[in-house]
Enzyme design. Structure first.
Site, PDB file in Angstrom:
ATOM      1  N   THR A 199       1.670  10.051   4.107  1.00 15.09           N
ATOM      2  CA  THR A 199       0.797  11.046   3.491  1.00 15.09           C
ATOM      3  C   THR A 199      -0.563  11.130   4.180  1.00 15.09           C
ATOM      4  O   THR A 199      -1.328  12.056   3.901  1.00 15.09           O
ATOM      5  CB  THR A 199       0.600  10.716   1.996  1.00 15.09           C
ATOM      6  N   ASP A 228       0.878  -1.160   0.000  1.00 12.85           N
ATOM      7  CA  ASP A 228       0.000   0.000   0.000  1.00 12.85           C
ATOM      8  C   ASP A 228       0.926   1.224   0.000  1.00 12.85           C
ATOM      9  O   ASP A 228       2.127   1.092   0.288  1.00 12.85           O
ATOM     10  CB  ASP A 228      -0.875  -0.034   1.262  1.00 12.85           C
ATOM     11  N   LEU A 229       0.409   2.398  -0.345  1.00 12.64           N
ATOM     12  CA  LEU A 229       1.273   3.592  -0.400  1.00 12.64           C
ATOM     13  C   LEU A 229       1.140   4.460   0.855  1.00 12.64           C
ATOM     14  O   LEU A 229       2.056   4.543   1.684  1.00 12.64           O
ATOM     15  CB  LEU A 229       0.917   4.423  -1.640  1.00 12.64           C
ATOM     16  N   ASP A 230      -0.052   5.087   0.979  1.00 13.82           N
ATOM     17  CA  ASP A 230      -0.256   6.068   2.054  1.00 13.82           C
ATOM     18  C   ASP A 230      -0.208   5.377   3.414  1.00 13.82           C
ATOM     19  O   ASP A 230      -1.018   4.492   3.698  1.00 13.82           O
ATOM     20  CB  ASP A 230      -1.624   6.753   1.882  1.00 13.82           C
ATOM     21  N   SER A 243      -2.757   0.620  -4.264  1.00 13.14           N
ATOM     22  CA  SER A 243      -3.213   1.781  -3.492  1.00 13.14           C
ATOM     23  C   SER A 243      -4.567   2.287  -3.979  1.00 13.14           C
ATOM     24  O   SER A 243      -4.894   2.162  -5.153  1.00 13.14           O
ATOM     25  CB  SER A 243      -2.174   2.906  -3.651  1.00 13.14           C
ATOM     26  N   ALA A 244      -5.316   2.896  -3.065  1.00 18.91           N
ATOM     27  CA  ALA A 244      -6.605   3.492  -3.436  1.00 18.91           C
ATOM     28  C   ALA A 244      -6.427   4.883  -4.040  1.00 18.91           C
ATOM     29  O   ALA A 244      -7.354   5.453  -4.605  1.00 18.91           O
ATOM     30  CB  ALA A 244      -7.487   3.597  -2.196  1.00 18.91           C
ATOM     31  N   LYS A 293      -8.640   6.028   6.220  1.00 12.17           N
ATOM     32  CA  LYS A 293      -7.445   5.323   5.722  1.00 12.17           C
ATOM     33  C   LYS A 293      -7.838   4.186   4.786  1.00 12.17           C
ATOM     34  O   LYS A 293      -8.668   3.347   5.135  1.00 12.17           O
ATOM     35  CB  LYS A 293      -6.604   4.819   6.894  1.00 12.17           C
ATOM     36  N   LYS A 317     -11.182  -0.815  -1.633  1.00 11.52           N
ATOM     37  CA  LYS A 317     -10.925  -1.656  -0.466  1.00 11.52           C
ATOM     38  C   LYS A 317     -12.070  -1.425   0.521  1.00 11.52           C
ATOM     39  O   LYS A 317     -12.516  -0.292   0.627  1.00 11.52           O
ATOM     40  CB  LYS A 317      -9.602  -1.261   0.208  1.00 11.52           C
ATOM     41  N   GLU A 334      -0.037  -3.343   4.677  1.00 11.89           N
ATOM     42  CA  GLU A 334      -1.177  -2.414   4.779  1.00 11.89           C
ATOM     43  C   GLU A 334      -1.225  -1.702   6.123  1.00 11.89           C
ATOM     44  O   GLU A 334      -0.931  -2.298   7.149  1.00 11.89           O
ATOM     45  CB  GLU A 334      -2.484  -3.209   4.640  1.00 11.89           C
ATOM     46  N   ASP A 335      -1.650  -0.432   6.123  1.00 13.12           N
ATOM     47  CA  ASP A 335      -1.816   0.299   7.388  1.00 13.12           C
ATOM     48  C   ASP A 335      -3.290   0.558   7.695  1.00 13.12           C
ATOM     49  O   ASP A 335      -3.597   1.182   8.712  1.00 13.12           O
ATOM     50  CB  ASP A 335      -1.098   1.655   7.340  1.00 13.12           C
TER      51      ASP A 335
END
Ligand code: BG6
Ligand code: MG
Length: 218
Positions: free
Chosen positions: A17, A9-11, A114-115, A45, A145, A169-170
């Protein structure tokens, strides 16, 4: 030989971010005359921009026409883009580069799942784009997601069986999506919040290379 693929995942996993998303939503809430707390931001998130605005308006009990809704989506994103404009490699979260290097050196396929519709420019800014064999982001999915679509597309693009994919994932919604895709979910962050994840780490500094190596099937 069974190939293992890794999906990030990115953020909140690669870069922090989430704080910029929060500030941009908080600015909009303020303009609309209500408070938006960091605690409420947890709900945002992993969630698409459109769904975030829907939740924000529910929190503030604000009704909007479609036209107004679309304008606020643009306004929030323009505000967010101002926050991320100056991002550089110093904002990569601790030991992310170490993990990416470890996988890259072993020719392990790596994807972004990522979303966000801003994923590519962010990876370019922090100079990590070249690590990824494929990018699947908010521009490529129809179902957000916790639907597993984003990760299943990533697995397909990597040419790896979903059962052999590992997801970092966060977000609660992201962990649910990874589990629904039958992938190995690794929660990065508070284990009490990400309790559905198969493994939990506060951040990548807690994850040993032995653990990482144990996830790679060969
Ligand atoms: C996710 C974030 O990665 O992307 C969410 O966790 C965000 O908070 C979503 O709403 C969409 O991001 P963007 O950049 O397309 O507005
Ligand atoms: Mg995230």
């Amino acid at each position: 030989m069974t190939k293992t693929g890794f999906i990030f995942d990115l953020d909140g996993v690669i870069v922090d971010t989430a704080k910029y998303h929060y500030l941009a939503w908080r600015n909009l809430a303020e303009e609309l005359g209500f408070e938006f707390t960091e605690e409420q931001n947890e709900l945002f998130k992993g969630v698409s921009r459109k769904r975030c605005l829907e939740i924000l308006l529910e929190i503030g009990n604000v009704k909007a026409t479609q036209e107004q809704f679309d304008l606020w989506m643009i306004e929030k994103n323009e505000d967010y883009l101002k926050y991320i404009e100056k991002m550089d490699a110093s904002e990569i979260l601790p030991d992310v580069a170490k993990v990416l290097d470890y996988l890259k050196e072993r020719n392990i396929p790596i994807a972004l799942g990522s979303a966000s519709k801003n994923a590519k420019p962010i990876l370019e800014k922090v100079k990590l784009l070249s690590y990824f064999d494929c990018i699947v982001d908010g521009n490529n999915v129809t179902k957000a997601k916790p639907d597993p679509e984003v990760f299943l597309i990533a697995a397909e693009k990597l040419g790896v069986d979903p059962n052999n994919c590992v997801v970092f994932e966060d977000a609660v919604a992201g962990v649910e999506a990874a589990n629904a895709a039958n992938m190995v979910s690794i929660g990065i962050g508070d284990s009490a919040i990400l309790s559905e994840a198969k493994h939990n780490f506060i951040d990548f500094t807690e994850m040993s290379l032995e653990f990482l190596s144990g996830l790679i099937k060969n």
